[in-house]
Design a protein around this motif. Sequence first.
Motif, PDB file in Angstrom:
ATOM      1  N   ASP A 132       0.849  -1.185   0.000  1.00 14.60           N
ATOM      2  CA  ASP A 132       0.000   0.000   0.000  1.00 14.60           C
ATOM      3  C   ASP A 132       0.885   1.236   0.000  1.00 14.60           C
ATOM      4  OD1 ASP A 132      -1.567  -2.066   2.216  1.00 14.60           O
ATOM      5  OD2 ASP A 132      -2.638  -1.371   0.435  1.00 14.60           O
TER       6      ASP A 132
ATOM      7  N   MET B 166       3.396   2.306   2.826  1.00 14.25           N
ATOM      8  CA  MET B 166       3.421   1.248   3.846  1.00 14.25           C
ATOM      9  C   MET B 166       4.420   0.149   3.537  1.00 14.25           C
ATOM     10  SD  MET B 166       1.291   2.229   6.101  1.00 14.25           S
ATOM     11  CE  MET B 166       1.056   0.757   7.070  1.00 14.25           C
TER      12      MET B 166
ATOM     13  N   ARG C 169       3.972  -5.582   3.377  1.00 18.17           N
ATOM     14  CA  ARG C 169       3.581  -6.178   4.656  1.00 18.17           C
ATOM     15  C   ARG C 169       3.214  -7.636   4.429  1.00 18.17           C
ATOM     16  NH1 ARG C 169      -0.914  -2.462   7.227  1.00 18.17           N
ATOM     17  NH2 ARG C 169      -1.586  -2.331   5.050  1.00 18.17           N
TER      18      ARG C 169
ATOM     19  N   LYS D 107       9.782   0.527   4.472  1.00 14.64           N
ATOM     20  CA  LYS D 107       8.750   1.150   3.659  1.00 14.64           C
ATOM     21  C   LYS D 107       9.293   1.661   2.334  1.00 14.64           C
ATOM     22  CE  LYS D 107       5.802   2.408   7.533  1.00 14.64           C
ATOM     23  NZ  LYS D 107       5.089   3.489   8.251  1.00 14.64           N
TER      24      LYS D 107
END
Lengths: 112, 110
Positions: A38, A41, A44, B102
């Motif tokens: 995302d 982000m 994950r 990230k």
Amino acid sequence: NAGVTQTPKFQVLKTGQSMTLQCAQDMNHEYMSWYRQDPGMGLRLIHYSVGAGITDQGEVPNGYNVSRSTTEDFPLRLLSAAPSQTSVYFCASSSRRATEAFFGQGTRLTVV
Amino acid sequence: TQLLEQSPQFLSIQEGENLTVYCNSSSVFSSLQWYRQEPGEGPVLLVTVVTGGEVKKLKRLTFQFGDARKDSSLHITAAQPGDTGLYLCAGVSGNTPLVFGKGTRLSVIA
């Protein structure tokens, strides 16, 4: 030399629908995993598998199921799609946990 | 959960400039990997570093693993538009699966 193949590449679902994202690898890798990506982000971990018949949860497993009946295949099931599951999904495989991860091209899923 | 913090989050530079991106954690990692991801594609491995203090070079890219194995850096010399992409670090610790930062989104302008 296919590597990791994901299908479909794009999918639009309505809230509440179910579907399965397919992932297959032809490198005889024991370790396979599913990630979602995302904006802002990173990647994950959803679920992973260290071999046929063995699966475990990652960081964000809720709303997803997996199974590993063969070394080659590791499908990801969305039981009842929600808008929060709108994302790009990546499947990856590696020969062992700490070795190079090979990624598929991703599935872009939109839940409306 | 081991966290990998990458900085900066975004970087836009002119062709020919040098840059460094960082990957930091409070945890010790047995190995750390760097990936590059282009739009519409999955990440592709650039390098793996295993030993504290290790330095690896890949053409104009230099990767360093911190002495304590808690951090790493990627330095690009004379950046080119082809270096544009998302750079991700990922670490392995204990029996946990690979964990990703990230990412740093790099844009090199011609």
